[in-house]
Design an enzyme around this catalytic site. Structure first.
Site, PDB file in Angstrom:
ATOM      1  N   TYR A 154      20.137  29.393 -55.593  1.00  0.00           N
ATOM      2  CA  TYR A 154      21.248  30.073 -56.253  1.00  0.00           C
ATOM      3  C   TYR A 154      21.134  29.865 -57.760  1.00  0.00           C
ATOM      4  O   TYR A 154      20.029  29.775 -58.298  1.00  0.00           O
ATOM      5  CB  TYR A 154      22.593  29.622 -55.636  1.00  0.00           C
ATOM      6  CG  TYR A 154      23.640  30.664 -55.888  1.00  0.00           C
ATOM      7  CD1 TYR A 154      23.570  31.911 -55.266  1.00  0.00           C
ATOM      8  CD2 TYR A 154      24.651  30.440 -56.808  1.00  0.00           C
ATOM      9  CE1 TYR A 154      24.480  32.909 -55.548  1.00  0.00           C
ATOM     10  CE2 TYR A 154      25.568  31.437 -57.096  1.00  0.00           C
ATOM     11  CZ  TYR A 154      25.477  32.672 -56.463  1.00  0.00           C
ATOM     12  OH  TYR A 154      26.367  33.659 -56.760  1.00  0.00           O
ATOM     13  N   ASP A 196      35.143  34.999 -54.931  1.00  0.00           N
ATOM     14  CA  ASP A 196      34.804  33.632 -55.355  1.00  0.00           C
ATOM     15  C   ASP A 196      34.805  33.483 -56.876  1.00  0.00           C
ATOM     16  O   ASP A 196      35.155  32.436 -57.390  1.00  0.00           O
ATOM     17  CB  ASP A 196      33.454  33.198 -54.783  1.00  0.00           C
ATOM     18  CG  ASP A 196      33.161  31.753 -55.149  1.00  0.00           C
ATOM     19  OD1 ASP A 196      33.981  30.886 -54.811  1.00  0.00           O
ATOM     20  OD2 ASP A 196      32.149  31.489 -55.817  1.00  0.00           O
ATOM     21  N   ASP A 197      34.407  34.543 -57.591  1.00  0.00           N
ATOM     22  CA  ASP A 197      34.395  34.451 -59.061  1.00  0.00           C
ATOM     23  C   ASP A 197      35.806  34.167 -59.581  1.00  0.00           C
ATOM     24  O   ASP A 197      35.972  33.498 -60.589  1.00  0.00           O
ATOM     25  CB  ASP A 197      33.906  35.760 -59.692  1.00  0.00           C
ATOM     26  CG  ASP A 197      32.554  36.166 -59.152  1.00  0.00           C
ATOM     27  OD1 ASP A 197      31.644  35.340 -59.198  1.00  0.00           O
ATOM     28  OD2 ASP A 197      32.429  37.301 -58.659  1.00  0.00           O
ATOM     29  N   ASN A 231      29.199  28.066 -69.427  1.00  0.00           N
ATOM     30  CA  ASN A 231      27.790  27.770 -69.218  1.00  0.00           C
ATOM     31  C   ASN A 231      26.945  28.971 -69.624  1.00  0.00           C
ATOM     32  O   ASN A 231      27.490  30.051 -69.789  1.00  0.00           O
ATOM     33  CB  ASN A 231      27.541  27.333 -67.759  1.00  0.00           C
ATOM     34  CG  ASN A 231      28.034  28.351 -66.766  1.00  0.00           C
ATOM     35  OD1 ASN A 231      27.508  29.451 -66.709  1.00  0.00           O
ATOM     36  ND2 ASN A 231      29.042  28.009 -65.975  1.00  0.00           N
ATOM     37  N   ARG A 277      28.144  42.833 -62.285  1.00  0.00           N
ATOM     38  CA  ARG A 277      28.149  41.772 -63.318  1.00  0.00           C
ATOM     39  C   ARG A 277      27.528  40.533 -62.693  1.00  0.00           C
ATOM     40  O   ARG A 277      28.212  39.681 -62.170  1.00  0.00           O
ATOM     41  CB  ARG A 277      29.600  41.497 -63.773  1.00  0.00           C
ATOM     42  CG  ARG A 277      29.707  40.707 -65.049  1.00  0.00           C
ATOM     43  CD  ARG A 277      30.552  39.460 -64.862  1.00  0.00           C
ATOM     44  NE  ARG A 277      30.035  38.623 -63.780  1.00  0.00           N
ATOM     45  CZ  ARG A 277      30.662  37.564 -63.292  1.00  0.00           C
ATOM     46  NH1 ARG A 277      31.823  37.224 -63.730  1.00  0.00           N
ATOM     47  NH2 ARG A 277      30.114  36.816 -62.333  1.00  0.00           N
ATOM     48  N   GLU A 293      31.840  39.529 -54.580  1.00  0.00           N
ATOM     49  CA  GLU A 293      31.092  38.633 -55.469  1.00  0.00           C
ATOM     50  C   GLU A 293      30.394  39.402 -56.591  1.00  0.00           C
ATOM     51  O   GLU A 293      29.721  40.399 -56.342  1.00  0.00           O
ATOM     52  CB  GLU A 293      30.033  37.883 -54.639  1.00  0.00           C
ATOM     53  CG  GLU A 293      29.258  36.841 -55.399  1.00  0.00           C
ATOM     54  CD  GLU A 293      30.081  35.604 -55.752  1.00  0.00           C
ATOM     55  OE1 GLU A 293      31.036  35.274 -55.028  1.00  0.00           O
ATOM     56  OE2 GLU A 293      29.759  34.969 -56.769  1.00  0.00           O
ATOM     57  N   ASP A 294      30.579  38.945 -57.808  1.00  0.00           N
ATOM     58  CA  ASP A 294      29.875  39.490 -58.969  1.00  0.00           C
ATOM     59  C   ASP A 294      30.050  40.996 -59.172  1.00  0.00           C
ATOM     60  O   ASP A 294      29.087  41.715 -59.468  1.00  0.00           O
ATOM     61  CB  ASP A 294      28.384  39.111 -58.930  1.00  0.00           C
ATOM     62  CG  ASP A 294      28.182  37.683 -59.442  1.00  0.00           C
ATOM     63  OD1 ASP A 294      29.183  36.991 -59.689  1.00  0.00           O
ATOM     64  OD2 ASP A 294      27.033  37.272 -59.612  1.00  0.00           O
ATOM     65  N   LYS A 328      24.419  33.558 -51.897  1.00  0.00           N
ATOM     66  CA  LYS A 328      25.759  33.000 -51.683  1.00  0.00           C
ATOM     67  C   LYS A 328      25.965  32.668 -50.200  1.00  0.00           C
ATOM     68  O   LYS A 328      26.503  31.623 -49.855  1.00  0.00           O
ATOM     69  CB  LYS A 328      26.778  34.040 -52.148  1.00  0.00           C
ATOM     70  CG  LYS A 328      28.074  33.457 -52.595  1.00  0.00           C
ATOM     71  CD  LYS A 328      28.055  33.042 -54.032  1.00  0.00           C
ATOM     72  CE  LYS A 328      29.253  32.211 -54.376  1.00  0.00           C
ATOM     73  NZ  LYS A 328      29.565  32.175 -55.772  1.00  0.00           N
TER      74      LYS A 328
HETATM   75  P1  NAI Z   1      34.996  36.625 -70.516  1.00  0.00           P
HETATM   76  O1  NAI Z   1      34.002  37.226 -71.431  1.00  0.00           O
HETATM   77  O2  NAI Z   1      35.760  37.486 -69.543  1.00  0.00           O
HETATM   78  O3  NAI Z   1      36.094  35.856 -71.393  1.00  0.00           O
HETATM   79  C1  NAI Z   1      35.810  35.060 -72.513  1.00  0.00           C
HETATM   80  C2  NAI Z   1      37.120  34.743 -73.220  1.00  0.00           C
HETATM   81  O4  NAI Z   1      36.856  33.810 -74.256  1.00  0.00           O
HETATM   82  C3  NAI Z   1      37.805  35.936 -73.853  1.00  0.00           C
HETATM   83  O5  NAI Z   1      39.189  35.823 -73.699  1.00  0.00           O
HETATM   84  C4  NAI Z   1      37.447  35.773 -75.331  1.00  0.00           C
HETATM   85  O6  NAI Z   1      38.416  36.349 -76.203  1.00  0.00           O
HETATM   86  C5  NAI Z   1      37.434  34.283 -75.452  1.00  0.00           C
HETATM   87  N1  NAI Z   1      36.660  33.825 -76.610  1.00  0.00           N
HETATM   88  C6  NAI Z   1      35.475  34.296 -77.060  1.00  0.00           C
HETATM   89  N2  NAI Z   1      35.106  33.642 -78.186  1.00  0.00           N
HETATM   90  C7  NAI Z   1      36.079  32.760 -78.426  1.00  0.00           C
HETATM   91  C8  NAI Z   1      36.275  31.803 -79.454  1.00  0.00           C
HETATM   92  N3  NAI Z   1      35.398  31.634 -80.430  1.00  0.00           N
HETATM   93  N4  NAI Z   1      37.390  31.075 -79.419  1.00  0.00           N
HETATM   94  C9  NAI Z   1      38.293  31.230 -78.443  1.00  0.00           C
HETATM   95  N5  NAI Z   1      38.163  32.104 -77.441  1.00  0.00           N
HETATM   96  C10 NAI Z   1      37.061  32.863 -77.437  1.00  0.00           C
HETATM   97  O7  NAI Z   1      34.231  35.477 -69.740  1.00  0.00           O
HETATM   98  P2  NAI Z   1      34.631  34.805 -68.349  1.00  0.00           P
HETATM   99  O8  NAI Z   1      34.062  35.572 -67.213  1.00  0.00           O
HETATM  100  O9  NAI Z   1      36.074  34.526 -68.340  1.00  0.00           O
HETATM  101  O10 NAI Z   1      33.804  33.439 -68.414  1.00  0.00           O
HETATM  102  C11 NAI Z   1      34.041  32.512 -69.446  1.00  0.00           C
HETATM  103  C12 NAI Z   1      33.120  31.324 -69.316  1.00  0.00           C
HETATM  104  O11 NAI Z   1      33.505  30.564 -68.215  1.00  0.00           O
HETATM  105  C13 NAI Z   1      31.653  31.679 -69.112  1.00  0.00           C
HETATM  106  O12 NAI Z   1      30.866  30.927 -70.003  1.00  0.00           O
HETATM  107  C14 NAI Z   1      31.363  31.264 -67.725  1.00  0.00           C
HETATM  108  O13 NAI Z   1      30.058  30.758 -67.651  1.00  0.00           O
HETATM  109  C15 NAI Z   1      32.366  30.166 -67.506  1.00  0.00           C
HETATM  110  N6  NAI Z   1      32.684  30.015 -66.102  1.00  0.00           N
HETATM  111  C16 NAI Z   1      32.523  28.778 -65.539  1.00  0.00           C
HETATM  112  C17 NAI Z   1      32.753  28.592 -64.203  1.00  0.00           C
HETATM  113  C18 NAI Z   1      32.615  27.236 -63.598  1.00  0.00           C
HETATM  114  O14 NAI Z   1      32.357  26.275 -64.274  1.00  0.00           O
HETATM  115  N7  NAI Z   1      32.782  27.080 -62.307  1.00  0.00           N
HETATM  116  C19 NAI Z   1      33.103  29.730 -63.327  1.00  0.00           C
HETATM  117  C20 NAI Z   1      33.328  30.964 -64.042  1.00  0.00           C
HETATM  118  C21 NAI Z   1      33.107  31.089 -65.372  1.00  0.00           C
END
Ligand code: NAI
Length: 544
Positions: free
Chosen positions: A96, A261-262, A401, A149, A238-239, A167
Site C-alpha cells: 500500500y 475511509d479517506d 504527509n 484523487r 476510496e480515493d 486496500k
Molecule cells: P486539502 O488540499 O483538501 O486541504 C488543505 C487545507 O490546508 C486547505 O484548507 C488549505 O487552505 C490549508 N492550507 C494550505 N496551506 C496552508 C497554510 N500555509 N497554512 C494554513 N493552512 C493551509 O488536503 P486534505 O485532503 O485535507 O489533506 C491535508 C493533509 O492531510 C495532506 O497532507 C494529507 O497527506 C494529510 N492527511 C493525513 C492523513 C493521516 O495522517 N492519516 C489522512 C488524510 C490526510
C-alpha cells in the site's frame, strides 16, 4: 466448491485459489495428476514463505517487491496472504502507501491480469448485468474508486485500480477478513489528466470525466445494482475526488451500508489519537479547545468526527462546535469570510480575521492543534511554545504527509515543548531522546482502524455505519495502549500487533452494532468468539 475440487493437473497449478505448489503431498500429486509437474521436494508453507522472503530481499526496491508479490497473488493466493500476514507492518508500505502510489502511476505498464472489476460509465444501464459476471457470490465488501484523487497524486483514471486492490489486501493482512468476500472495483469514468489519455498503453476509457449529474446517476445505478446482486454488501468508497467523496458519503451514509475511509477512517484514527492523548494527560476530549490547521477534506472530516465524539461525552452539538476552530491558507475561519464552503462555515467564529497562528492559539486558548495543511514546517518554535503555555500536556498532531510536509517533526515538538507535547504524525518518525527520557511518536496510519472496523462490520452486517461505530473503534484502539507505552508518549499501540489490534477493534464495533440494533445478523452469545471463527487462516488445510 465441488467443481473446484475436481480441478486436476496443470489447471490446478494455474488456479491461484487452489494452487499449493511444492506443498502438494505425494498422495495429492498421485491423485490429482500432478506427478512430473512439480519438482521432487514436498515442502510446508513455512519453507515456501522463506523462499518468497529470499526472493524479496534480492529485489532492488519496493516497486519490484510489489510487482513480485502481485505475481505471487496470481499464482498462489494462500501463500501470498501467509507472507503478508507474517509481518503486516513490513508489508503495508510495499503493498500500500507509498509503493502503491508508484504502482498506480505505472499501472497500465505493469498490468498483467484482472483481480477486480472495471465498470465504465459507457456501461450505464447494464451495471447490474455486468456485476453478475463476478464469479464470487458472497461479496461482503466492494472497495470502489473512480481513480479521481489517488493518494496525493491526483486524477489517475483507471490506473487508480491499484488502490482498491491494495486496500482490500489490507483487510485480510491486518484483520484476517476472508479474501473471497472482497471485491475491488473501478468505476471508470474517464480522466481529466491529459498525459494519461495520451498514453498508448492506458487501460481505461479515453474520455474526460463527466459532469456531476451524469456521475451521480451512474453511481446511483451502481449502488442499486450492488444492493440487488450482493445484498448486505458494504460499499467502501476510496480515493474519489474530494467534492465527490463528501457529496456521495452525505447521500448514502444514512441509506445503505457504506463508508469512506479517506473521510471517516482518517477522522476515526485522529479521534483515536486524541483519546490516546487524553488517556495520557487525564483530560476529557469534551474539555479541549481544538484548532484544525488546514480546513480541507481531512480537516473537515476530523472536525466533524471530533464533534460527534464530544457529543458522545455529553456536550450539545452547539457546545461541541464552539470548542473546535479552523485555520486555513487565508487564516482563521471567521463568519466575516466569504470564501467558506457550507461544511467550513459551521466552524467559523465571529471576531477579526487573522493569519497569525500564534495569536489565534493564545486568543482561543487552544489545547489541541491538528495539522492537515499539506505544508511542512508551519508549526514553528513559537507555535509549539504558544501551545505549551495553554496546557500542561498540549496535543500536537502534524498529520500532513509525506515527511517533508509534516507541520513539525517529532524532535521539534518534544524539544520545543520541553517534553510536554503529546505528539503524533501522519508519517513514521524515530523515537526521540530528551535527557533520560525516550518519547515514541505515534503514526496516525489509517490501517489502525479500517481493517478492524470492517471485520466488525463483517461479523455484524449492520444496515448502516454511523459515526458512533467509528468512534467506538477509535476508543477500542486507544484503550489498547498500555500504561508503560503511555508513559513514553504513545497514543497508538505498536503497529506490529495489528492483527490483535484489529480483532479487538472489531469486537467492540460489532458489539455496538448488535447493541444498537443495527446488525442484520442475530446477536451471538460471544461476539469475540464469532469474530475469531470468521477470520481467515492462510493455510492449505481448507483447499483439498
Ligand atoms: P486539502 O488540499 O483538501 O486541504 C488543505 C487545507 O490546508 C486547505 O484548507 C488549505 O487552505 C490549508 N492550507 C494550505 N496551506 C496552508 C497554510 N500555509 N497554512 C494554513 N493552512 C493551509 O488536503 P486534505 O485532503 O485535507 O489533506 C491535508 C493533509 O492531510 C495532506 O497532507 C494529507 O497527506 C494529510 N492527511 C493525513 C492523513 C493521516 O495522517 N492519516 C489522512 C488524510 C490526510
Amino acid at each position: 466448491m465441488e467443481e473446484k475440487k475436481k480441478t486436476r493437473g496443470e489447471d490446478l497449478l494455474r488456479d491461484p485459489l487452489l494452487n499449493k505448489g511444492t506443498a502438494f503431498s505425494t498422495c495429492e500429486r498421485q491423485e490429482l495428476r500432478l506427478e512430473g509437474l512439480l519438482p521432487a521436494v514436498v515442502e510446508g508453507i513455512e519453507e515456501q514463505v522463506q523462499r518468497v522472503m529470499n526472493h524479496l530481499s534480492l529485489k532492488p526496491n519496493d516497486l519490484e517487491r510489489y510487482i513480485y508479490m502481485i505475481g505471487l497473488l496470481d499464482r498462489n493466493e494462500t501463500l501470498f496472504f501467509k507472507v503478508l500476514m507474517s509481518d503486516p507492518a513490513r508489508f503495508v508500505p510495499i503493498m500500500y502507501d507509498p509503493t502503491v502510489g508508484e504502482a498506480c502511476l505505472k499501472f497500465s505498464d505493469i498490468y498483467r491480469r484482472n483481480d477486480g472489476m472495471y465498470i465504465t460509465i459507457e456501461d450505464k444501464g447494464r451495471v447490474k448485468e455486468i456485476l453478475q459476471n463476478w464469479p464470487g457470490r458472497d461479496i461482503r465488501f466492494i472497495c470502489v474508486t473512480t481513480g479521481g484523487r489517488i493518494l496525493g497524486l491526483g486524477d489517475l483514471g483507471a490506473n487508480g485500480m491499484g488502490i482498491p486492490l491494495g486496500k482490500l489486501q489490507l483487510y485480510t493482512a491486518c484483520a484476517a477478513v476472508p479474501p473471497e468476500n472482497l471485491l475491488p472495483l473501478l468505476l471508470d469514468c474517464g480522466t481529466d489528466t491529459e498525459e494519461i489519455l495520451k498514453d498508448p498503453l492506458y487501460i481505461g476509457i479515453r474520455r474526460q470525466r463527466p459532469q456531476v449529474d451524469e456521475l451521480d446517476a451512474f453511481v446511483q445505478e451502481f449502488v442499486d445494482a450492488v444492493q440487488d446482486v450482493f445484498p448486505g454488501c458494504c460499499i467502501h468508497f476510496e480515493d474519489w475526488k474530494g467534492t465527490d467523496a463528501i457529496r456521495l458519503l452525505k447521500r448514502y451514509k444514512d441509506k445503505i451500508c457504506c463508508y469512506n475511509d479517506d473521510i471517516q477512517g482518517t477522522a476515526g484514527v485522529a479521534v483515536a489519537g486524541l483519546v490516546g492523548a487524553m488517556n495520557i494527560s487525564g483530560g476529557k476530549l469534551s474539555e479541549q479547545r481544538v484548532l484544525m490547521f488546514g480546513a480541507g477534506s481531512a480537516g473537515i472530516g476530523i472536525a466533524n468526527m471530533i464533534t460527534v465524539a464530544m457529543q458522545a461525552e455529553g456536550l450539545s452539538k452547539k457546545d461541541a462546535l464552539s470548542r473546535i476552530n479552523m485555520f486555513d491558507v487565508n487564516g482563521l475561519l471567521t463568519t466575516s469570510r466569504t470564501d467558506l464552503s457550507e461544511d467550513q462555515s459551521v466552524y467559523a467564529v465571529s471576531g477579526h480575521p487573522t493569519k497569525d497562528l500564534v495569536e489565534v492559539i493564545r486568543t482561543l486558548k487552544t489545547t489541541v492543534l491538528i495539522g492537515v495543511s499539506t505544508v511542512g514546517k508551519t508549526f514553528t518554535r513559537e507555535v509549539i511554545e504558544a501551545m505549551t503555555e495553554q496546557a500542561e500536556r498540549p496535543v500536537i498532531f502534524a498529520l500532513s504527509n509525506p515527511t517533508d510536509h509534516a507541520e513539525c517533526s517529532a524532535q521539534e515538538a518534544y524539544e520545543w515543548s520541553n517534553g510536554k507535547a503529546i505528539y503524533a504524525a501522519g508519517v513514521p518518525f524515530d523515537p526521540v531522546r530528551l535527557g533520560d527520557k525516550v518519547f515514541i511518536p505515534g503514526q496516525a496510519n489509517n490501517y489502525y482502524l479500517f481493517p478492524g472496523v470492517s471485520l466488525g462490520i463483517y461479523a455484524a452486517k449492520p444496515k448502516l455505519i454511523p459515526d458512533a461505530l467509528w468512534i467506538e473503534g477509535a476508543r477500542a484502539l486507544a484503550d489498547l495502549v498500555t500504561p508503560e507505552q503511555r508513559e513514553k508518549g504513545m497514543v497508538f499501540p505498536p503497529q506490529k500487533d495489528i492483527l490483535a489490534i484489529s480483532t479487538a477493534v472489531a469486537e467492540r464495533v460489532a458489539k455496538l452494532a448488535f447493541d444498537k440494533g443495527l446488525a442484520r445478523e442475530k446477536q451471538p452469545k460471544d461476539v469475540g468468539a464469532l469474530i475469531r471463527e470468521l477470520q481467515y487462516q492462510p493455510d492449505y488445510s481448507k483447499i483439498v
